[in-house]
Scaffold this active site. Structure first.
Site, PDB file in Angstrom:
ATOM      1  N   ASP A  10       0.870  -1.182   0.000  1.00 51.47           N
ATOM      2  CA  ASP A  10       0.000   0.000   0.000  1.00 51.47           C
ATOM      3  C   ASP A  10       0.903   1.227   0.000  1.00 51.47           C
ATOM      4  O   ASP A  10       2.106   1.132   0.262  1.00 51.47           O
ATOM      5  CB  ASP A  10      -0.884  -0.003   1.267  1.00 51.47           C
ATOM      6  CG  ASP A  10      -1.779   1.235   1.361  1.00 51.47           C
ATOM      7  OD1 ASP A  10      -2.288   1.681   0.316  1.00 51.47           O
ATOM      8  OD2 ASP A  10      -1.964   1.762   2.474  1.00 51.47           O
ATOM      9  N   SER A  11       0.291   2.389  -0.237  1.00 49.81           N
ATOM     10  CA  SER A  11       1.042   3.638  -0.124  1.00 49.81           C
ATOM     11  C   SER A  11       1.452   3.891   1.330  1.00 49.81           C
ATOM     12  O   SER A  11       2.394   4.631   1.578  1.00 49.81           O
ATOM     13  CB  SER A  11       0.164   4.795  -0.609  1.00 49.81           C
ATOM     14  OG  SER A  11      -1.076   4.762   0.071  1.00 49.81           O
ATOM     15  N   TYR A  42      -0.916   8.673  -2.222  1.00 48.26           N
ATOM     16  CA  TYR A  42      -0.901   8.488  -3.680  1.00 48.26           C
ATOM     17  C   TYR A  42      -2.125   9.175  -4.322  1.00 48.26           C
ATOM     18  O   TYR A  42      -2.094   9.531  -5.490  1.00 48.26           O
ATOM     19  CB  TYR A  42      -0.979   6.996  -4.031  1.00 48.26           C
ATOM     20  CG  TYR A  42       0.301   6.212  -3.893  1.00 48.26           C
ATOM     21  CD1 TYR A  42       1.472   6.774  -3.383  1.00 48.26           C
ATOM     22  CD2 TYR A  42       0.344   4.862  -4.293  1.00 48.26           C
ATOM     23  CE1 TYR A  42       2.634   6.019  -3.260  1.00 48.26           C
ATOM     24  CE2 TYR A  42       1.499   4.112  -4.181  1.00 48.26           C
ATOM     25  CZ  TYR A  42       2.636   4.687  -3.666  1.00 48.26           C
ATOM     26  OH  TYR A  42       3.785   3.927  -3.564  1.00 48.26           O
ATOM     27  N   GLY A  43      -3.180   9.298  -3.513  1.00 42.47           N
ATOM     28  CA  GLY A  43      -4.465   9.764  -4.037  1.00 42.47           C
ATOM     29  C   GLY A  43      -4.427  11.030  -4.886  1.00 42.47           C
ATOM     30  O   GLY A  43      -5.035  11.086  -5.952  1.00 42.47           O
ATOM     31  N   CYS A  73      -4.257  -1.327  -2.107  1.00 45.08           N
ATOM     32  CA  CYS A  73      -4.425   0.118  -2.263  1.00 45.08           C
ATOM     33  C   CYS A  73      -5.297   0.339  -3.498  1.00 45.08           C
ATOM     34  O   CYS A  73      -4.986  -0.170  -4.581  1.00 45.08           O
ATOM     35  CB  CYS A  73      -3.047   0.753  -2.466  1.00 45.08           C
ATOM     36  SG  CYS A  73      -3.072   2.493  -2.932  1.00 45.08           S
ATOM     37  N   ASN A  74      -6.382   1.064  -3.297  1.00 43.19           N
ATOM     38  CA  ASN A  74      -7.306   1.285  -4.419  1.00 43.19           C
ATOM     39  C   ASN A  74      -6.683   2.142  -5.513  1.00 43.19           C
ATOM     40  O   ASN A  74      -6.842   1.869  -6.697  1.00 43.19           O
ATOM     41  CB  ASN A  74      -8.574   1.977  -3.909  1.00 43.19           C
ATOM     42  CG  ASN A  74      -9.421   1.062  -3.061  1.00 43.19           C
ATOM     43  OD1 ASN A  74     -10.347   0.444  -3.538  1.00 43.19           O
ATOM     44  ND2 ASN A  74      -9.090   0.950  -1.784  1.00 43.19           N
ATOM     45  N   THR A  75      -5.971   3.200  -5.094  1.00 47.62           N
ATOM     46  CA  THR A  75      -5.392   4.109  -6.082  1.00 47.62           C
ATOM     47  C   THR A  75      -4.391   3.348  -6.962  1.00 47.62           C
ATOM     48  O   THR A  75      -4.372   3.499  -8.185  1.00 47.62           O
ATOM     49  CB  THR A  75      -4.692   5.288  -5.373  1.00 47.62           C
ATOM     50  OG1 THR A  75      -5.537   5.769  -4.330  1.00 47.62           O
ATOM     51  CG2 THR A  75      -4.390   6.412  -6.338  1.00 47.62           C
ATOM     52  N   GLU A 152      -3.196   8.704   8.539  1.00 49.85           N
ATOM     53  CA  GLU A 152      -1.726   8.592   8.557  1.00 49.85           C
ATOM     54  C   GLU A 152      -1.142   9.308   9.781  1.00 49.85           C
ATOM     55  O   GLU A 152      -0.069   8.970  10.246  1.00 49.85           O
ATOM     56  CB  GLU A 152      -1.113   9.144   7.265  1.00 49.85           C
ATOM     57  CG  GLU A 152      -1.266   8.223   6.044  1.00 49.85           C
ATOM     58  CD  GLU A 152      -0.414   6.937   6.098  1.00 49.85           C
ATOM     59  OE1 GLU A 152       0.697   6.957   6.659  1.00 49.85           O
ATOM     60  OE2 GLU A 152      -0.876   5.892   5.581  1.00 49.85           O
ATOM     61  N   CYS A 184     -11.041   3.012  -0.286  1.00 48.89           N
ATOM     62  CA  CYS A 184      -9.664   3.351   0.063  1.00 48.89           C
ATOM     63  C   CYS A 184      -9.311   2.462   1.240  1.00 48.89           C
ATOM     64  O   CYS A 184     -10.091   2.368   2.204  1.00 48.89           O
ATOM     65  CB  CYS A 184      -9.617   4.826   0.473  1.00 48.89           C
ATOM     66  SG  CYS A 184      -8.052   5.321   1.201  1.00 48.89           S
ATOM     67  N   THR A 185      -8.181   1.788   1.154  1.00 44.41           N
ATOM     68  CA  THR A 185      -7.888   0.795   2.194  1.00 44.41           C
ATOM     69  C   THR A 185      -7.573   1.446   3.541  1.00 44.41           C
ATOM     70  O   THR A 185      -7.529   0.755   4.562  1.00 44.41           O
ATOM     71  CB  THR A 185      -6.714  -0.115   1.756  1.00 44.41           C
ATOM     72  OG1 THR A 185      -5.625   0.707   1.335  1.00 44.41           O
ATOM     73  CG2 THR A 185      -7.138  -1.027   0.634  1.00 44.41           C
ATOM     74  N   HIS A 186      -7.361   2.744   3.569  1.00 41.62           N
ATOM     75  CA  HIS A 186      -7.180   3.423   4.853  1.00 41.62           C
ATOM     76  C   HIS A 186      -8.500   3.523   5.636  1.00 41.62           C
ATOM     77  O   HIS A 186      -8.492   3.543   6.856  1.00 41.62           O
ATOM     78  CB  HIS A 186      -6.660   4.848   4.628  1.00 41.62           C
ATOM     79  CG  HIS A 186      -5.181   4.928   4.372  1.00 41.62           C
ATOM     80  ND1 HIS A 186      -4.587   4.336   3.294  1.00 41.62           N
ATOM     81  CD2 HIS A 186      -4.193   5.544   5.058  1.00 41.62           C
ATOM     82  CE1 HIS A 186      -3.287   4.583   3.324  1.00 41.62           C
ATOM     83  NE2 HIS A 186      -3.022   5.323   4.381  1.00 41.62           N
TER      84      HIS A 186
HETATM   85  N1  DGL Z   1      -4.546   3.378   0.574  1.00 41.87           N
HETATM   86  C1  DGL Z   1      -4.824   4.300  -0.500  1.00 41.87           C
HETATM   87  C2  DGL Z   1      -5.986   3.775  -1.338  1.00 41.87           C
HETATM   88  O1  DGL Z   1      -6.572   2.746  -1.024  1.00 41.87           O
HETATM   89  C3  DGL Z   1      -5.155   5.672  -0.017  1.00 41.87           C
HETATM   90  C4  DGL Z   1      -4.041   6.485   0.539  1.00 41.87           C
HETATM   91  C5  DGL Z   1      -3.330   7.321  -0.481  1.00 41.87           C
HETATM   92  O2  DGL Z   1      -3.890   8.324  -0.982  1.00 41.87           O
HETATM   93  O3  DGL Z   1      -2.204   6.987  -0.752  1.00 41.87           O
HETATM   94  O4  DGL Z   1      -6.317   4.385  -2.332  1.00 41.87           O
END
Ligand code: DGL
Length: 267
Positions: A10-11, A42-43, A73-75, A152, A184-186
Site C-alpha cells: 500500500d502507499s 498516492y491519491g 491500495c485502491n489508487t 496517517e 480506500c484501504t485506509h
Molecule cells: N490506501 C490508499 C488507497 O486505497 C489511499 C491512501 C493514499 O492516498 O495513498 O487508495
C-alpha cells in the site's frame, strides 16, 4: 505446497486492513508487507506517477521471491493492476473488483456510494467495475482525501474527524444510496466513525474481506497454498522515517509488529 510469502503493498498503513483479513483467512501463509510511507498519499498524484511507484514496489517484492502480490491500495489498483498482470508471471490481486462485487450483491435500490481518493474517483474504476456486473446500478463517488491525512497521523476519532466524514457523506445521502463502499484501504481504520455518521439503513463495505477470499481461492486454484504446518513469517518494510506504523499497525493488525525494515527505493 508452496511456502513462499504473499507480497502485500500500500502507499502507507491502510493496506494493513487488507493484511489483517488475509492473515485471518489464510493463517499459514507467510506475508511481506510494504508501505510506501515516504510517498503517501498516492491519491492526489497523477495516475502515471502512481503506476511508476507501483512497478518499483512490485519489482522489489518480486525479487523477494513472493508467490503472489496483493495490491492493498485502491489508487494503485486503479493506476496499474491491468499493466502489472500483463507484466508479471505470478498472480496479482487488486481491491477494486472484490469491493464492487460485494456492493452489487448488497444494494437493493441500485444506488451505490463510494468514498475514495481523488485518483480512484478520477479513474472511474469503481463505476466501471460495477456497471460491468449490473449496468442498472448508479454509482456516486466522492473524493475524501482528508480522511487519509487523519489516518496517517493516527487520528482515528474526534470532532473534526466526524465533521469531515459528515461533509463527505452528505451528497451521497442526498443521492439516496443504500450501500457505501470504502474505496480506500485506509478508511476501515475509521469505519466505526463512518458507521456512526451513516445512521441506520446504509450498508458499509470494505473490500478487505472479499479480497482475502479471492486470495484463498487463487492459492487453491493455482496449487500455491502453504503447508498447514508452515510457521508463517510476517515481514514489514516501509520507506518513510516517522510513520505511525507501530502504533496504528498494532491496533489494527491485532498482532504486535516487532520490526519494520526501512528501505530506500529510488523511484
Ligand atoms: N490506501 C490508499 C488507497 O486505497 C489511499 C491512501 C493514499 O492516498 O495513498 O487508495
Amino acid at each position: 505446497m508452496d511456502n513462499r510469502a504473499i507480497g502485500v503493498f500500500d502507499s502507507g498503513i491502510g493496506g494493513l486492513t487488507v493484511l489483517r483479513e488475509i492473515i485471518k483467512t489464510v493463517p499459514y501463509e507467510s506475508t511481506i508487507y510494504f508501505g510506501d510511507t515516504r510517498r503517501v498519499p498516492y491519491g492526489p498524484r497523477d495516475l502515471n506517477e502512481v503506476k511508476k511507484f507501483v512497478f518499483k514496489i512490485t519489482g522489489f517484492l518480486y525479487e523477494k521471491n513472493v508467490k503472489m502480490i496483493v495490491i492493498a491500495c485502491n489508487t494503485s489498483t486503479a493506476a496499474a493492476l491491468k499493466d502489472l498482470k500483463e507484466h508479471y508471471d505470478i498472480p496479482i490481486v487488486g481491491v477494486i473488483e472484490p469491493g464492487a462485487r460485494t456492493a452489487v450483491y448488497n444494494t437493493k435500490n441500485k444506488k451505490v456510494g463510494v468514498i475514495a481518493t481523488e485518483g480512484t474517483v478520477k479513474s472511474k474504476a469503481y463505476s466501471e467495475e460495477i456497471a460491468k456486473i449490473d449496468p442498472e446500478i448508479k454509482t456516486y463517488s466522492v473524493p475524501a482525501p482528508l480522511l487519509v491525512d487523519f489516518i496517517e497521523k493516527g487520528i482515528l476519532e474526534g470532532e473534526s474527524l466526524d465533521r469531515t466524514i459528515n461533509e463527505y457523506l452528505k451528497p451521497l445521502f442526498e443521492a439516496g444510496i443504500d450501500v457505501l463502499i470504502l474505496g480506500c484501504t485506509h478508511f476501515p481504520l475509521v469505519e466505526k466513525r463512518i458507521l456512526a455518521c451513516s445512521g441506520n439503513g446504509i450498508k458499509v463495505i470494505s473490500s478487505a474481506v472479499e479480497t482475502a477470499r479471492d486470495v484463498k481461492k487463487i492459492l487453491k486454484e493455482k496449487g500455491l497454498r502453504a503447508s498447514d504446518r508452515n510457521k508463517p513469517e510476517r515481514v514489514f518494510y516501509e520507506t518513510g522515517m516517522d510513520s505511525k506504523f507501530f502504533e496504528v499497525g498494532k491496533m489494527f493488525l491485532g498482532e504486535e509488529i516487532k520490526e519494520v525494515i526501512k528501505v530506500k527505493l529510488d523511484m
